[in-house]
Design a protein around this motif. Structure first.
Motif, mmCIF file in Angstrom:
data_model
loop_
_atom_site.group_PDB
_atom_site.id
_atom_site.type_symbol
_atom_site.label_atom_id
_atom_site.label_comp_id
_atom_site.label_asym_id
_atom_site.label_seq_id
_atom_site.Cartn_x
_atom_site.Cartn_y
_atom_site.Cartn_z
ATOM 1 N N LYS A 145 -9.530 60.909 76.522
ATOM 2 C CA LYS A 145 -8.539 59.941 76.260
ATOM 3 C C LYS A 145 -8.336 59.070 77.364
ATOM 4 C CE LYS A 145 -5.811 62.883 73.235
ATOM 5 N NZ LYS A 145 -4.645 63.626 72.963
ATOM 6 N N ASP A 146 -9.069 59.060 78.343
ATOM 7 C CA ASP A 146 -9.030 58.200 79.652
ATOM 8 C C ASP A 146 -9.523 56.714 79.483
ATOM 9 O OD1 ASP A 146 -11.469 59.289 79.862
ATOM 10 O OD2 ASP A 146 -11.670 59.212 81.923
ATOM 11 N N TRP A 147 -9.891 56.336 78.314
ATOM 12 C CA TRP A 147 -10.891 55.318 78.061
ATOM 13 C C TRP A 147 -10.000 54.454 76.903
ATOM 14 C CZ3 TRP A 147 -13.854 53.706 73.936
ATOM 15 C CH2 TRP A 147 -14.418 55.039 73.061
ATOM 16 N N ASP A 148 -10.206 53.110 76.867
ATOM 17 C CA ASP A 148 -9.628 52.565 75.729
ATOM 18 C C ASP A 148 -10.565 51.495 74.994
ATOM 19 O OD1 ASP A 148 -6.731 52.878 76.040
ATOM 20 O OD2 ASP A 148 -6.979 51.922 77.801
ATOM 21 N N PHE A 149 -11.652 51.138 75.741
ATOM 22 C CA PHE A 149 -12.660 50.289 74.907
ATOM 23 C C PHE A 149 -14.005 50.377 75.639
ATOM 24 C CE2 PHE A 149 -10.921 46.897 77.715
ATOM 25 C CZ PHE A 149 -12.059 46.299 78.186
ATOM 26 N N ALA A 150 -15.048 50.141 75.282
ATOM 27 C CA ALA A 150 -16.317 50.186 75.797
ATOM 28 C C ALA A 150 -17.071 48.989 75.549
ATOM 29 C CB ALA A 150 -17.155 51.466 75.585
ATOM 30 N N ILE A 151 -17.930 48.558 76.248
ATOM 31 C CA ILE A 151 -18.804 47.302 75.973
ATOM 32 C C ILE A 151 -20.178 47.728 76.492
ATOM 33 C CG2 ILE A 151 -19.319 45.087 76.364
ATOM 34 C CD1 ILE A 151 -16.427 44.693 77.342
ATOM 35 N N CYS A 152 -21.297 47.469 75.589
ATOM 36 C CA CYS A 152 -22.653 47.719 75.818
ATOM 37 C C CYS A 152 -23.397 46.446 75.141
ATOM 38 C CB CYS A 152 -23.238 48.916 75.048
ATOM 39 S SG CYS A 152 -25.104 49.144 75.388
ATOM 40 N N GLY A 153 -23.903 45.464 75.933
ATOM 41 C CA GLY A 153 -24.375 44.155 75.582
ATOM 42 C C GLY A 153 -23.441 43.626 74.484
ATOM 43 N N MET A 182 -19.055 46.426 71.157
ATOM 44 C CA MET A 182 -17.682 47.125 71.789
ATOM 45 C C MET A 182 -17.118 48.010 70.742
ATOM 46 S SD MET A 182 -14.276 44.725 72.467
ATOM 47 C CE MET A 182 -13.453 45.185 71.063
ATOM 48 N N LYS A 183 -16.482 49.130 71.361
ATOM 49 C CA LYS A 183 -16.154 50.160 70.556
ATOM 50 C C LYS A 183 -14.775 50.500 71.320
ATOM 51 C CE LYS A 183 -18.709 53.989 72.812
ATOM 52 N NZ LYS A 183 -19.397 54.794 72.231
ATOM 53 N N THR A 184 -13.794 50.794 70.406
ATOM 54 C CA THR A 184 -12.439 51.449 70.702
ATOM 55 C C THR A 184 -12.311 52.679 70.697
ATOM 56 O OG1 THR A 184 -11.238 51.252 68.727
ATOM 57 C CG2 THR A 184 -11.260 49.234 70.081
ATOM 58 N N ASN A 185 -11.387 53.435 71.577
ATOM 59 C CA ASN A 185 -11.108 54.812 71.685
ATOM 60 C C ASN A 185 -10.349 55.221 70.320
ATOM 61 O OD1 ASN A 185 -10.978 57.532 72.266
ATOM 62 N ND2 ASN A 185 -10.253 57.146 74.080
ATOM 63 N N SER A 186 -11.135 55.125 69.212
ATOM 64 C CA SER A 186 -10.421 55.615 68.036
ATOM 65 C C SER A 186 -11.496 56.086 66.841
ATOM 66 C CB SER A 186 -9.494 54.165 67.327
ATOM 67 O OG SER A 186 -10.520 53.300 67.132
ATOM 68 N N GLY A 187 -10.966 56.410 66.025
ATOM 69 C CA GLY A 187 -11.931 56.702 64.718
ATOM 70 C C GLY A 187 -13.091 57.572 64.973
ATOM 71 N N ASP A 188 -14.395 57.077 64.694
ATOM 72 C CA ASP A 188 -15.585 57.836 65.176
ATOM 73 C C ASP A 188 -16.023 57.722 66.462
ATOM 74 O OD1 ASP A 188 -15.720 58.280 62.506
ATOM 75 O OD2 ASP A 188 -17.257 56.784 61.873
ATOM 76 N N SER A 189 -15.438 56.776 67.257
ATOM 77 C CA SER A 189 -15.637 56.446 68.843
ATOM 78 C C SER A 189 -14.968 57.531 69.539
ATOM 79 C CB SER A 189 -15.723 55.110 69.105
ATOM 80 O OG SER A 189 -16.725 54.257 68.405
ATOM 81 N N GLY A 190 -13.821 57.906 69.117
ATOM 82 C CA GLY A 190 -12.921 58.784 70.208
ATOM 83 C C GLY A 190 -11.815 59.524 69.500
ATOM 84 N N ILE A 191 -10.995 60.120 70.217
ATOM 85 C CA ILE A 191 -9.762 60.729 69.743
ATOM 86 C C ILE A 191 -8.496 60.076 70.082
ATOM 87 C CG2 ILE A 191 -10.643 63.101 69.608
ATOM 88 C CD1 ILE A 191 -9.417 63.552 72.447
ATOM 89 N N GLU A 208 -15.196 52.930 62.919
ATOM 90 C CA GLU A 208 -16.076 53.657 61.921
ATOM 91 C C GLU A 208 -17.501 53.369 62.277
ATOM 92 O OE1 GLU A 208 -15.164 52.173 57.937
ATOM 93 O OE2 GLU A 208 -12.720 52.553 58.288
ATOM 94 N N GLU A 209 -18.467 54.162 61.793
ATOM 95 C CA GLU A 209 -19.698 54.056 62.429
ATOM 96 C C GLU A 209 -20.139 52.806 62.592
ATOM 97 O OE1 GLU A 209 -22.174 55.992 63.736
ATOM 98 O OE2 GLU A 209 -20.421 57.260 63.476
ATOM 99 N N GLN A 210 -19.458 51.958 62.162
ATOM 100 C CA GLN A 210 -20.089 50.504 62.635
ATOM 101 C C GLN A 210 -19.506 49.917 63.815
ATOM 102 O OE1 GLN A 210 -18.745 48.915 58.846
ATOM 103 N NE2 GLN A 210 -16.456 48.321 59.698
ATOM 104 N N ILE A 211 -19.944 49.473 64.768
ATOM 105 C CA ILE A 211 -19.617 49.117 66.015
ATOM 106 C C ILE A 211 -18.995 47.832 66.024
ATOM 107 C CG2 ILE A 211 -19.796 49.058 68.489
ATOM 108 C CD1 ILE A 211 -21.900 51.471 68.038
ATOM 109 N N ILE A 212 -18.063 47.241 66.513
ATOM 110 C CA ILE A 212 -17.638 45.843 66.622
ATOM 111 C C ILE A 212 -18.484 45.029 67.154
ATOM 112 C CG2 ILE A 212 -15.728 44.377 67.199
ATOM 113 C CD1 ILE A 212 -14.018 46.990 67.242
#
Length: 126
Positions: A73-81, A84-93, A121-125
């Protein structure tokens, strides 16, 4: 890079509104610019709004790494190239979310929207 910084600015406004205030409260008057160093196409860079910094990295498309980060729970979003994903849904609790707002920009946003947030959801933004 400007696109990423603009996205991060909007996310920062929304995240600070969602994490600290009720929907009826106004956002604090915060003006900040953020540059994240070390972004890559082969690893996720995880960022925390609370700490105002990168909290770690994880290999792109690595099930074990993704599962470990999804439990934190110590992150809010992540970027790779370009992803981008948020800490929610399939990507995090976490209870993160994102929404597209075509009517405002960061400078004119005064209250957080009360609905319309999407979780990962499995689709990453992109």
């Amino acid at each position: 890079m400007r696109k990423i910084i603009r996205i991060i600015s909007v996310l920062a406004a929304i995240a600070s509104a969602c994490s600290c205030r009720t929907s009826e409260e106004s956002l604090p008057n915060i003006s900040a610019e953020l540059t994240i160093h070390g972004l890559s196409d082969d690893h996720w860079t995880y960022f925390s709004f609370e700490k105002g910094e990168v909290v770690g990295t994880g290999k792109f498309d690595d099930d074990a790494d993704d599962a470990a980060w999804a439990q934190r729970k110590d992150w809010d979003f992540a970027i790779c190239g370009d992803y981008m994903k948020t800490n929610s849904g399939d990507s995090g609790i976490g209870k993160g979310g994102v929404q597209k707002d075509n009517e405002h920009n960061y400078a004119t946003l005064t209250t957080a929207p009360t609905e319309g947030y999407l979780t990962d959801e499995e689709q990453i933004i992109r």
